[in-house]
Design an enzyme around this catalytic site. Sequence first.
Site, PDB file in Angstrom:
ATOM      1  N   VAL A   1       0.755  -1.171  -0.075  1.00  6.72           N
ATOM      2  CA  VAL A   1       0.002   0.255  -0.171  1.00  6.72           C
ATOM      3  C   VAL A   1       0.837   1.185  -0.033  1.00  6.72           C
ATOM      4  O   VAL A   1       0.851   2.220  -0.903  1.00  6.72           O
ATOM      5  CB  VAL A   1      -0.968   0.005   1.187  1.00  6.72           C
TER       6      VAL A   1
ATOM      7  N   CYS B   1     -40.863 -18.422  -1.180  1.00  4.33           N
ATOM      8  CA  CYS B   1     -39.781 -19.022  -1.982  1.00  4.33           C
ATOM      9  C   CYS B   1     -38.624 -18.978  -1.295  1.00  4.33           C
ATOM     10  O   CYS B   1     -37.914 -20.337  -1.520  1.00  4.33           O
ATOM     11  CB  CYS B   1     -39.685 -18.072  -3.076  1.00  4.33           C
TER      12      CYS B   1
END
Length: 437
Positions: free
Chosen positions: A11, A268
């Site tokens: 980084v 469902c």
Amino acid sequence: MKISVFGLGYVGAVVTACLARDGHEVIGVDTDAGKVAVVNDGHSPIVEPGVEQLMAAGVKTGRISATTDHKTAVLDTEMSLICVGTPSKPNGELDLTHVARVCESIGAALKEKTTRHLVIVRSTMLPGSVEGTVIPALESSSGKKCGSGFGVAINPEFLREGTAIYDFDNPPKTVIGSELLQDAEKVASLYAKLEAPLIMTSLRTAEMVKYTDNVFHALKVTFANEIGALCKELGVDGAEVMSIFCKDRKLNLSEIYLKPGFAYGGSCLPKDLRALTKLAQNKDVRVPVLEAIAASNELQIQRAARRVLASGCRKVGVLGFAFKGGTDDLRESPVVTLIEVLLGKGCELKLYDPHVALGRLVGANRRYIEQHVPHLSKLMAASLEEVVQHGQLILIGNHDSAFDAALEGLGPEKQVIDLRPARPFPKTAARYERISS
Ligand SMILES: NC(=O)c1ccc[n+]([C@@H]2O[C@H](COP(=O)([O-])OP(=O)(O)OC[C@H]3O[C@@H](n4cnc5c(N)ncnc54)[C@H](O)[C@@H]3O)[C@@H](O)[C@H]2O)c1
């Protein structure tokens, strides 16, 4: 600006190279003298496409230098970006040793600094780390107070190794956590030319966003792999299935379903999850992520029950108990399961749902109520007002504009637990809470 970057790893090196390219003067600091020497020679300390060239150009123009001396780096710059590692301890806990050490060094230098300095953490840290580790270390070593003596912000990094420069220039978002607007704005000025959405928020929220992102990425990979493994066993092309899945930006890759609220239910999702995981079992394909979904959903119901019982209110009014608003469908409604738990614990309940009330008058739903949940039928009130009057605690189970209107009329003697996904906090004088946000 003059910026010091602490930690010249994956980084820190990318941040150093890109900020210098953007015109800033950057001093890279690392305890590893080898990395410092490599940078000062005009090379990259990491293997990452494009960084070697930017590093060489930055050193040549004098915009990049590196040192092991934390003090001069702080004294010669106006802000410090902390990019040191935050590895795991053997037990999985986050190890903040490097962050604490670097803050102590920065703090010691701040003691001698006459101008206000800004410390920005780019390392990934759990919520509370800035307040629990970074600020105390800086304050005790500098003798100064956070806010007045120096500023602190957290600015998580979203780059991916291999495409780090592209990601630095095209982040999905820029997130800045800070308690002071002036500090957040100074961090934002580093990224002024980026088109990404800029989000300023609290320290803890910014810390948590980074973890939420990363665990979701991990979840996505394993989800796709489990679907792929099952597809392979079924002779279906998993890559094609996931490609079609990803084309759905309305329901699949969208904000829908990604809001903390109550458990899922209905006719469902529970049934289809059961069928797919059972099929995987029959085919000897292990799908632990998919199998964990139902257990996690169950926990959300238990969490809600615990919160209701912990309130000490025995008289509970439930507004909305179909599995979602706008329907009378009670099949596998998690609110019905919660009601049953509360009944079992001795709560006195009254229920109201305008759509269930309507459905009760006609065919299919009347039969469902009579056959499957006759015990609920007896608890159903004729009106919303009756339920509100009865309940010391009002539990809101699904969406209906009448429920929001009722909330506005409640006084401070009422407690409300709202199970619905995040929405703006309503206007109400009642004691209002949600279970997940
Ligand atoms: N690697 C990535 O793709 C990535 C992406 C986003 C965020 N992050 C996060 O960024 C942070 C840094 O990750 P990284 O991969 O660059 O780490 P890294 O291990 O590659 O680099 C960390 C550097 O910090 C140096 N360091 C340690 N203690 C120091 C001190 N007291 N003073 C100065 N330097 C010190 C180390 O010598 C090392 O060079 C981590 O929190 C990580 O989780 C990493």
